[in-house]
Design a protein around this motif. Structure first.
Motif, PDB file in Angstrom:
ATOM      1  N   TRP A   1      22.403   5.068  75.795  1.00 50.80           N
ATOM      2  CA  TRP A   1      21.663   5.563  74.635  1.00 50.80           C
ATOM      3  C   TRP A   1      21.164   4.390  73.797  1.00 50.80           C
TER       4      TRP A   1
ATOM      5  N   THR B   1      22.071   9.877  78.341  1.00 49.05           N
ATOM      6  CA  THR B   1      23.218   9.910  77.416  1.00 49.05           C
ATOM      7  C   THR B   1      24.140   8.701  77.609  1.00 49.05           C
ATOM      8  N   GLY B   2      24.246   8.221  78.837  1.00 45.48           N
ATOM      9  CA  GLY B   2      25.161   7.121  79.132  1.00 45.48           C
ATOM     10  C   GLY B   2      24.555   5.751  78.889  1.00 45.48           C
TER      11      GLY B   2
ATOM     12  N   SER C   1      28.667  15.511  78.870  1.00 44.24           N
ATOM     13  CA  SER C   1      27.738  14.884  77.918  1.00 44.24           C
ATOM     14  C   SER C   1      26.722  15.905  77.423  1.00 44.24           C
TER      15      SER C   1
ATOM     16  N   ASN D   1      27.669   5.046  75.254  1.00 39.32           N
ATOM     17  CA  ASN D   1      27.516   6.508  75.065  1.00 39.32           C
ATOM     18  C   ASN D   1      27.391   6.874  73.590  1.00 39.32           C
TER      19      ASN D   1
ATOM     20  N   ALA E   1      28.782  12.619  70.922  1.00 37.97           N
ATOM     21  CA  ALA E   1      29.684  11.948  71.876  1.00 37.97           C
ATOM     22  C   ALA E   1      31.075  11.811  71.275  1.00 37.97           C
TER      23      ALA E   1
ATOM     24  N   GLN F   1      32.531   8.943  69.122  1.00 38.72           N
ATOM     25  CA  GLN F   1      32.213   7.629  69.709  1.00 38.72           C
ATOM     26  C   GLN F   1      32.275   6.483  68.685  1.00 38.72           C
TER      27      GLN F   1
ATOM     28  N   SER G   1      24.846   4.759  84.947  1.00 42.66           N
ATOM     29  CA  SER G   1      24.197   6.045  84.679  1.00 42.66           C
ATOM     30  C   SER G   1      23.076   6.294  85.688  1.00 42.66           C
TER      31      SER G   1
END
Ligand code: NA7
Length: 531
Positions: free
Chosen positions: A165, A162-163, A185, A46, A51, A81, A144
């Motif tokens: 990337w 997004t999950g 997200s 992510n 994030a 993240q 995802s």
């Protein structure tokens, strides 16, 4: 080739790393298989702009090592993240975990060998590993899901999730960007993308309740105080998950002014703590409505255009029944000239073309398509492995009407396979790190018990499993959680059975139940005799 081991762990995120460390600590051989080329799990994948975790840094971290929790310095109230990823890399190095992890390798099958009483685990690299135990640390939100949009395969530009990337992301500067999805997200990334893109179109199917994060750098003294109080704080967290400011007061037992003041106080402090303003927000729809009304008013204040504000107000499900989102400048972003909100319930997407998305009302020129469309939650990562238990029974077939297991930890007919933070456990409803540590510690005790008693393994009884599934359902039905089309229920995946998956009873009660089972020598389970 990966050697045979006592314990094979799938996944090197928060759960897999701690499981590996713990297995070493109890003296069993263990190795981890991880599909990514590094540790981190969801915090590896992510990497989208914005994030960050919505649990505070001082709490979203391991408690198993006091040295670790004392030495690591967090920089912000909610970690981004890159910081959490760096933390997990540090944990892997500090505890010398990497030497037991096979990166870039995907588990494709796991078959219980009835004769040898072990799992035979196959990977995409052709490994065939024998392991007495499997620990599935494969993630609750790790698979995802791209939306099924007509013509999406024809889109000429990049399609990003997004999950998942990528490292080499195109620059958004000067681009027409679309974001589909307004869960956590989407809520995090939309304000960031809006600052760079020439134009951003947000395609919203369901608005979410977004409380402000009020993120800020962590003051040295604050962090030092937390660290000095960690023993008590962690002990409390083991009972409640995250240390929020819980209330014992029903929402309607106080005057409207008092209620409003309490919501306002929490709104100003920021974070998920908002939903704990009154004790019945998740059980009484009238109480819930007072919280929803408060948020609706904040949305109307934040968004200049009243039509857009109404589109952003969630009205057809209770606050919190879909996971509440924590945002920064989310609603304010819709005041920007370069941002358009499309309500897909009013004007659905008709087709995706080479350079545009056409709805029933307009054609939107798009260069880059970002899908913040979520995950096949809780069961997805298990279902993509061909898991076969006693007599070759398939887990996917067994769970075709919804997940079935005992204590959320093990499924009947699948001996010695432990699931971390899966369905039937508190899982995504509590601080994941607290849930993970509880699971791994319980599993370690269980394996030690089996060794001490000379057993070849353990498997839940069907009657215990049936009772647990019923209990998970009954407890969920007594709350408002079941009153939204959420991924907790599998509602975001077409064809997925609608079963409320997490255990809503809280980590403290859940922990007590699991501990009691261990103390009573595992009622509800059968042990396997050594052949
Ligand atoms: P979520 O919370 O599942 O959000 C996904 C969003 O995408 C949500 O708004 C969905 O709308 C929307 N969605 C999904 N499929 C479609 C299609 N086909 N068309 C339009 N919109 C769609 O995922 P997140 O990644 O934001 O967050 C997951 C969790 O990760 C989060 O709760 C944290 O725990 C961390 P819907 O509501 O289904 O109508």
């Amino acid at each position: 080739m990966i050697p045979n081991v006592d314990v094979l762990i799938v996944g090197a995120g928060f759960a897999g790393l701690y499981a590996l460390h713990k297995m070493r600590e109890i003296g069993v051989s263990a190795s981890v298989i991880e599909m990514a080329d590094d540790v981190g799990g969801v915090w590896y994948w992510n990497k989208y702009p914005g994030a960050r975790c919505d649990v505070e840094s001082m709490q979203y971290s391991y408690s198993f090592s006091d040295d670790l929790q004392q030495e690591w310095q967090w920089t912000e109230r909610y970690a981004r993240q890159p910081e959490i990823y760096a933390y997990l890399r540090h944990v892997a190095d500090r505890f010398d975990l990497r030497r037991s992890i096979s990166f870039g390798t995907t588990v494709v099958s796991a078959t219980f060998d009835d004769a040898d009483q072990c799992w035979r685990v196959g990977t995409d690299k052709g490994d065939n590993i024998a392991a007495r135990y499997c620990i599935m640390a494969s993630g609750s939100l790790s698979v995802s899901r791209l939306p099924d949009l007509p013509g999406i395969e024809n889109f000429a530009g990049p399609v990003l999730h997004t999950g998942n990337w990528p490292d080499n992301v195109p620059d958004f500067e000067g681009q027409h960007v679309a974001v589909i999805g307004t869960g956590s997200s989407g809520v995090q990334t939309i304000p960031q993308i809006a600052q760079r893109a020439k134009h951003l179109v947000v395609f919203q199917r369901t608005p979410n309740f977004v409380v402000p994060a009020r993120n800020h750098p962590l003051a040295e003294e604050w962090q030092a105080r937390w660290k000095s109080e960690y023993p008590e704080m962690r002990a409390q967290a083991r009972q409640v998950g995250t240390l929020y400011d819980f209330s014992d007061t029903p929402a309607l037992s106080v005057s409207p002014e008092t209620r409003e003041a309490e919501y306002q106080r929490r709104w100003e402090k920021g974070g998920v703590n908002f939903v704990h303003a009154f004790k019945d927000i998740m059980t009484d729809i009238a109480a819930n409505q007072t919280a929803a009304d408060f948020v609706h008013e904040r949305i109307r204040q934040a968004v200049n255009d009243p039509v857009i504000a109404e589109r952003l107000c969630p009205k057809n499900y209770p606050l919190g029944a879909k996971r509440i989102c924590v945002g920064s400048e989310y609603y304010e972003t819709y005041n920007r000239d370069n941002v358009t909100l499309v309500d897909l319930r009013e004007t659905p997407i008709v087709s995706v073309n080479g350079q545009s998305i056409r709805t029933s009302a307009a054609n939107h020129a798009i260069d880059i398509l970002i899908c913040a469309t979520g995950y096949d939650a809780l069961t997805g990562a298990l279902m993509r492995i061909d898991i076969r238990g006693q007599g070759g029974v398939s887990l996917a077939e067994k769970w075709s009407e919804g997940p079935r297991n005992y204590l959320g930890l093990m499924s009947a007919e699948f001996p010695n396979m432990f699931i971390i933070t899966g369905p039937g456990s508190p899982s995504v409803l509590v601080n994941m790190v607290v849930g993970i540590e509880q699971h791994v510690d319980w599993i370690a005790d269980c394996i030690l018990h089996l060794k001490a008693t000379g057993s070849a393994g353990i498997v839940p009884r069907v009657d215990a499993e049936d009772k647990w599934v019923q209990r998970v359902n009954d407890e969920a039905a007594s709350t408002l959680f079941t009153q939204a089309d959420s991924w907790y229920l599998g509602a975001n995946i077409p064809g997925k059975p609608r079963v409320f998956m997490p255990f809503v009873g809280g980590i403290g009660r859940y922990r007590a139940i699991c501990d009691q089972v261990a103390d009573d020598a595992y009622p509800g389970f059968e042990t396997l005799k050594e052949h």
